[in-house]
Design a protein around this motif. Structure first.
Motif, PDB file in Angstrom:
ATOM      1  N   LEU A 234       0.766  -1.280   0.164  1.00 30.83           N
ATOM      2  CA  LEU A 234      -0.018  -0.053   0.054  1.00 30.83           C
ATOM      3  C   LEU A 234       0.729   1.201  -0.079  1.00 30.83           C
ATOM      4  CD1 LEU A 234      -2.945  -0.859   2.408  1.00 30.83           C
ATOM      5  CD2 LEU A 234      -2.811  -1.194  -0.281  1.00 30.83           C
ATOM      6  N   GLU A 235       2.064   1.198   0.263  1.00 29.81           N
ATOM      7  CA  GLU A 235       2.767   2.215   0.207  1.00 29.81           C
ATOM      8  C   GLU A 235       2.919   3.305  -0.890  1.00 29.81           C
ATOM      9  OE1 GLU A 235       4.978   5.228   2.391  1.00 29.81           O
ATOM     10  OE2 GLU A 235       4.169   3.378   3.317  1.00 29.81           O
ATOM     11  N   PRO A 236       2.978   2.596  -2.010  1.00 22.97           N
ATOM     12  CA  PRO A 236       2.863   3.304  -3.281  1.00 22.97           C
ATOM     13  C   PRO A 236       1.576   4.096  -3.645  1.00 22.97           C
ATOM     14  CG  PRO A 236       3.778   1.091  -3.814  1.00 22.97           C
ATOM     15  CD  PRO A 236       3.392   1.117  -2.510  1.00 22.97           C
TER      16      PRO A 236
ATOM     17  N   GLY B 201      -1.815   8.642  -0.594  1.00 20.23           N
ATOM     18  CA  GLY B 201      -2.100  10.213  -1.228  1.00 20.23           C
ATOM     19  C   GLY B 201      -2.679   9.867  -2.595  1.00 20.23           C
ATOM     20  N   ARG B 202      -3.186   8.574  -3.087  1.00 26.34           N
ATOM     21  CA  ARG B 202      -3.593   8.449  -4.476  1.00 26.34           C
ATOM     22  C   ARG B 202      -4.997   7.822  -4.298  1.00 26.34           C
ATOM     23  NH1 ARG B 202       0.428   4.897  -7.615  1.00 26.34           N
ATOM     24  NH2 ARG B 202      -1.188   5.078  -8.915  1.00 26.34           N
ATOM     25  N   GLY B 203      -5.626   8.010  -3.186  1.00 28.31           N
ATOM     26  CA  GLY B 203      -6.897   7.478  -3.050  1.00 28.31           C
ATOM     27  C   GLY B 203      -7.077   6.129  -2.217  1.00 28.31           C
TER      28      GLY B 203
ATOM     29  N   ARG C 147      -4.503  -0.890   8.318  1.00 26.72           N
ATOM     30  CA  ARG C 147      -3.695   0.371   7.696  1.00 26.72           C
ATOM     31  C   ARG C 147      -4.610   1.338   7.085  1.00 26.72           C
ATOM     32  NH1 ARG C 147       1.731   0.650   7.805  1.00 26.72           N
ATOM     33  NH2 ARG C 147       2.506   1.868   6.220  1.00 26.72           N
ATOM     34  N   LEU C 148      -5.560   1.081   6.225  1.00 29.31           N
ATOM     35  CA  LEU C 148      -6.299   2.279   5.589  1.00 29.31           C
ATOM     36  C   LEU C 148      -7.063   3.063   6.735  1.00 29.31           C
ATOM     37  CD1 LEU C 148      -7.606   0.126   2.518  1.00 29.31           C
ATOM     38  CD2 LEU C 148      -5.885   2.069   2.664  1.00 29.31           C
ATOM     39  N   LEU C 149      -7.537   2.494   7.845  1.00 28.90           N
ATOM     40  CA  LEU C 149      -8.240   3.333   8.761  1.00 28.90           C
ATOM     41  C   LEU C 149      -7.304   3.995   9.470  1.00 28.90           C
ATOM     42  CD1 LEU C 149     -10.708   0.240  10.119  1.00 28.90           C
ATOM     43  CD2 LEU C 149     -11.212   2.459   9.056  1.00 28.90           C
ATOM     44  N   ALA C 150      -5.994   3.624   9.588  1.00 27.01           N
ATOM     45  CA  ALA C 150      -5.102   4.271  10.415  1.00 27.01           C
ATOM     46  C   ALA C 150      -4.790   5.388   9.483  1.00 27.01           C
ATOM     47  CB  ALA C 150      -3.811   3.551  10.848  1.00 27.01           C
ATOM     48  N   ARG C 151      -4.883   5.580   8.120  1.00 27.10           N
ATOM     49  CA  ARG C 151      -4.743   6.819   7.377  1.00 27.10           C
ATOM     50  C   ARG C 151      -5.741   7.477   7.145  1.00 27.10           C
ATOM     51  NH1 ARG C 151      -1.893   4.238   1.598  1.00 27.10           N
ATOM     52  NH2 ARG C 151       0.102   3.575   2.495  1.00 27.10           N
TER      53      ARG C 151
END
Length: 70
Positions: free
Chosen positions: A15-17, A20-22, A43-47
């Motif tokens: 997911l690192e790449p 900021g890209r949605g 990970r997504l929730l933490a973002r």
């Protein structure tokens, strides 16, 4: 089945790449207990991704009956 600690590392690398890209779509074609999907959701929730968007982004498939029952 992928151990949770390894799942977190794999998800971070995958997911690192996308930062900021949605919201990326995540497909686990052999999800077993879903450890990769859980790690991706965390990970997504933490973002800061909204829970509904996370739920819509994750998909898992399991054809092995025993693994699916777990």
């Amino acid at each position: 089945m992928t151990p949770p600690a390894l799942a977190k590392v794999l998800v971070r690398l995958a997911l690192e790449p996308w930062k900021g890209r949605g919201v990326p779509r995540v497909l686990d074609p052999s999800c077993g207990t879903g450890n990769l999907l859980v790690a991706a959701a965390e990970r997504l929730l933490a973002r800061g991704v909204k829970p509904l968007a996370v739920a819509r982004a994750l998909r898992g498939v399991e054809i092995e009956e025993g693994a699916a029952q777990v």
